[in-house]
Design a protein around this motif. Structure first.
Motif, PDB file in Angstrom:
ATOM      1  N   LEU A  10     -17.313  56.875  50.511  1.00  0.00           N
ATOM      2  CA  LEU A  10     -16.643  56.047  49.508  1.00  0.00           C
ATOM      3  C   LEU A  10     -15.146  56.348  49.474  1.00  0.00           C
ATOM      4  CD1 LEU A  10     -16.779  53.972  47.262  1.00  0.00           C
ATOM      5  CD2 LEU A  10     -17.367  55.804  45.676  1.00  0.00           C
ATOM      6  N   GLU A  11     -14.782  57.616  49.595  1.00  0.00           N
ATOM      7  CA  GLU A  11     -13.363  57.966  49.628  1.00  0.00           C
ATOM      8  C   GLU A  11     -12.656  57.273  50.784  1.00  0.00           C
ATOM      9  OE1 GLU A  11     -12.915  62.163  49.772  1.00  0.00           O
ATOM     10  OE2 GLU A  11     -13.704  62.505  47.738  1.00  0.00           O
ATOM     11  N   ARG A  12     -13.302  57.232  51.931  1.00  0.00           N
ATOM     12  CA  ARG A  12     -12.693  56.576  53.094  1.00  0.00           C
ATOM     13  C   ARG A  12     -12.568  55.071  52.881  1.00  0.00           C
ATOM     14  NH1 ARG A  12     -15.001  59.310  58.682  1.00  0.00           N
ATOM     15  NH2 ARG A  12     -15.134  61.478  57.952  1.00  0.00           N
ATOM     16  N   VAL A  13     -13.574  54.478  52.265  1.00  0.00           N
ATOM     17  CA  VAL A  13     -13.530  53.031  52.013  1.00  0.00           C
ATOM     18  C   VAL A  13     -12.376  52.691  51.071  1.00  0.00           C
ATOM     19  CG1 VAL A  13     -14.755  51.110  50.929  1.00  0.00           C
ATOM     20  CG2 VAL A  13     -15.972  52.628  52.497  1.00  0.00           C
ATOM     21  N   LEU A  14     -12.160  53.509  50.064  1.00  0.00           N
ATOM     22  CA  LEU A  14     -11.148  53.208  49.049  1.00  0.00           C
ATOM     23  C   LEU A  14      -9.752  53.699  49.428  1.00  0.00           C
ATOM     24  CD1 LEU A  14     -13.114  53.983  45.763  1.00  0.00           C
ATOM     25  CD2 LEU A  14     -12.804  51.790  46.903  1.00  0.00           C
ATOM     26  N   GLU A  15      -9.664  54.535  50.447  1.00  0.00           N
ATOM     27  CA  GLU A  15      -8.377  55.104  50.827  1.00  0.00           C
ATOM     28  C   GLU A  15      -7.368  54.004  51.184  1.00  0.00           C
ATOM     29  OE1 GLU A  15      -6.483  58.287  54.061  1.00  0.00           O
ATOM     30  OE2 GLU A  15      -8.592  57.686  54.169  1.00  0.00           O
ATOM     31  N   GLY A  16      -6.235  54.033  50.533  1.00  0.00           N
ATOM     32  CA  GLY A  16      -5.174  53.072  50.834  1.00  0.00           C
ATOM     33  C   GLY A  16      -5.354  51.699  50.229  1.00  0.00           C
ATOM     34  N   LEU A  17      -6.480  51.460  49.563  1.00  0.00           N
ATOM     35  CA  LEU A  17      -6.686  50.146  48.933  1.00  0.00           C
ATOM     36  C   LEU A  17      -5.838  50.062  47.665  1.00  0.00           C
ATOM     37  CD1 LEU A  17     -10.496  49.284  49.158  1.00  0.00           C
ATOM     38  CD2 LEU A  17      -8.609  48.181  50.340  1.00  0.00           C
ATOM     39  N   ALA A  18      -5.147  48.968  47.500  1.00  0.00           N
ATOM     40  CA  ALA A  18      -4.295  48.763  46.326  1.00  0.00           C
ATOM     41  C   ALA A  18      -4.463  47.340  45.837  1.00  0.00           C
ATOM     42  CB  ALA A  18      -2.832  49.033  46.687  1.00  0.00           C
ATOM     43  N   PRO A  19      -4.138  47.089  44.570  1.00  0.00           N
ATOM     44  CA  PRO A  19      -4.246  45.717  44.060  1.00  0.00           C
ATOM     45  C   PRO A  19      -3.446  44.737  44.915  1.00  0.00           C
ATOM     46  CG  PRO A  19      -3.890  47.256  42.263  1.00  0.00           C
ATOM     47  CD  PRO A  19      -3.736  48.038  43.526  1.00  0.00           C
TER      48      PRO A  19
END
Length: 401
Positions: A10-19
């Protein structure tokens, strides 16, 4: 590749994701969207001193001693004010929301009056100055911030935005999720499967989940088990501006599981393709140009469980929403075996018991069985290496509905 833990995945999936960037939409299309900038009032609400009750606009000094007889000189209604001025011994019939006429400083409610035949009234009780009057600006004033950036536009927020004078609103752009189902064995819902085929169901569930979480969905249909065909569908998803590409099936390592090969041929950078969880071990994640790619398993339960755990948080991050899994404590209604080396997500029903929530796991947990997932309202979460548990033991549940 070794299995990676769920939390690391999950950390990898969310890494760098921004609105995402913002867009402007009409008020009527903004429900559920996230406000992209602070919203200031363009007008004052109420714009005038208004009556909060039906009754009579009067001077408090005239009714200080009750009973008092007053002459009714006119009427003030919502949208149609009384243009004159209330003088000594006078009253104006007034209705809720109507402007308070000049000269009046309080509202005598109609329950405390008696009408006389000659157009006069008797005040049967006194009333203090300022009673039952909504002062101009009571709610907000022009220039004030009425909604902060990041507010989810629920019914109350939308009503406030409208009252503040806004017909359009700046909102965070909804992410586009492209869905690609793969497999020669699949036919569309409503179609007639051949002897060795099944109906494609995953796309419907994943599309519904993404849509309910605020995403736009681009369903690219069923793609045959051909590397070039899958690569072409990936290019189509990118050309449409997809923020997330979800592939269904073909995420394992068999001879006919060609999604990995197609992603490699298109230059994708894969982060992982095996997770220490059950169901859902063969899930891939990576980046393809500007898009994120989630390669979900073909088994329908595995696909939907993975979507709950990884796709939903990713969509929320892109939408600028806070995503908090609904995890609760419960009591097991039946014994459960040890888990082994993967975190288990066990379909269950959770009900209220005398000591709190009670979780009853389904006896059969086959990852192809949609009927039990549809009947389940929760997943029992059991960590890798957990020992066997007896009935009555405490457990953690992830509520689905």
């Amino acid at each position: 590749m070794t299995l990676i833990p769920v939390d690391e995945a999950l950390e990898r999936v969310l890494e760098g994701l921004a609105p995402l960037d913002h867009e402007t939409v009409p008020l009527a299309e903004a429900a559920g969207r996230v406000l992209a900038a602070p919203l200031t009032a363009r007008r004052t609400q109420p714009p005038f001193d208004a009556s909060a009750m039906d009754g009579y606009a009067v001077r408090a000094a005239d009714v200080a001693q009750a009973p008092a007889v007053l002459a009714v000189i006119g009427e003030s209604a919502a949208g149609r004010r009384f243009a004159g001025k209330v003088g000594s011994g006078e009253a104006v019939r007034i209705f809720t929301g109507a402007p308070v006429p000049a000269g009046a400083d309080t509202i005598l409610i109609q329950e405390n009056t008696e009408r006389l035949e000659d157009g006069r009234i008797t005040a049967t009780a006194g009333v203090a100055a300022g009673r039952h009057i909504r002062r101009a600006g009571l709610d907000f004033r022009a220039g004030e911030t009425v909604l902060e950036q990041g507010r989810v536009l629920d019914p109350a927020a939308l009503s406030l935005a409208a009252a503040a004078g806004h017909a359009v609103l700046p909102v965070v752009r909804r992410p586009l999720v492209a869905i690609i189902a793969t497999g020669d064995e699949l036919v569309p819902p409503g179609g007639e499967p051949g002897p060795d085929q099944i109906v494609a169901s995953n796309s419907c569930g994943i599309a519904a989940l993404a849509s309910l979480d605020g995403a736009r969905v681009l369903d690219l249909g069923i793609v045959p088990d051909e590397r070039q065909a899958i690569a072409a569908a990936l290019r189509q998803a990118l050309a449409a501006g997809s923020d997330i590409v979800v592939t269904l099936g073909g995420a394992s390592v068999g001879d006919h599981d060609l999604v990995h090969q197609a992603l490699d041929s298109e230059g994708a950078r894969l982060s992982f393709w095996k997770i220490a969880m059950r169901p859902g071990k063969p899930m891939m994640y990576g980046r393809l140009e500007a898009a994120r790619v989630l390669g979900l398993p073909g088994n329908p339960v595995s696909a939907l469980v993975c979507a709950h755990l990884f796709l939903r948080p990713a969509i929320a991050r892109l939408c600028s929403r806070l995503f908090t899994p609904d995890l609760r404590q419960a009591e097991l209604a039946a014994p459960m075996e040890a888990t082994g080396g993967r975190r288990d997500y066990v379909r269950a029903t959770v009900t209220a018991g005398p000591r709190g929530l009670v979780a009853t796991p389904f006896q059969i947990q086959d990852s192809s069985m949609l009927s039990t997932l549809a009947a389940a309202n929760a997943l029992i979460v059991r960590e890798a290496g957990a020992p066997a548990s007896e009935a009555g033991a405490r457990c953690q549940v992830l509520m689905l509905r």
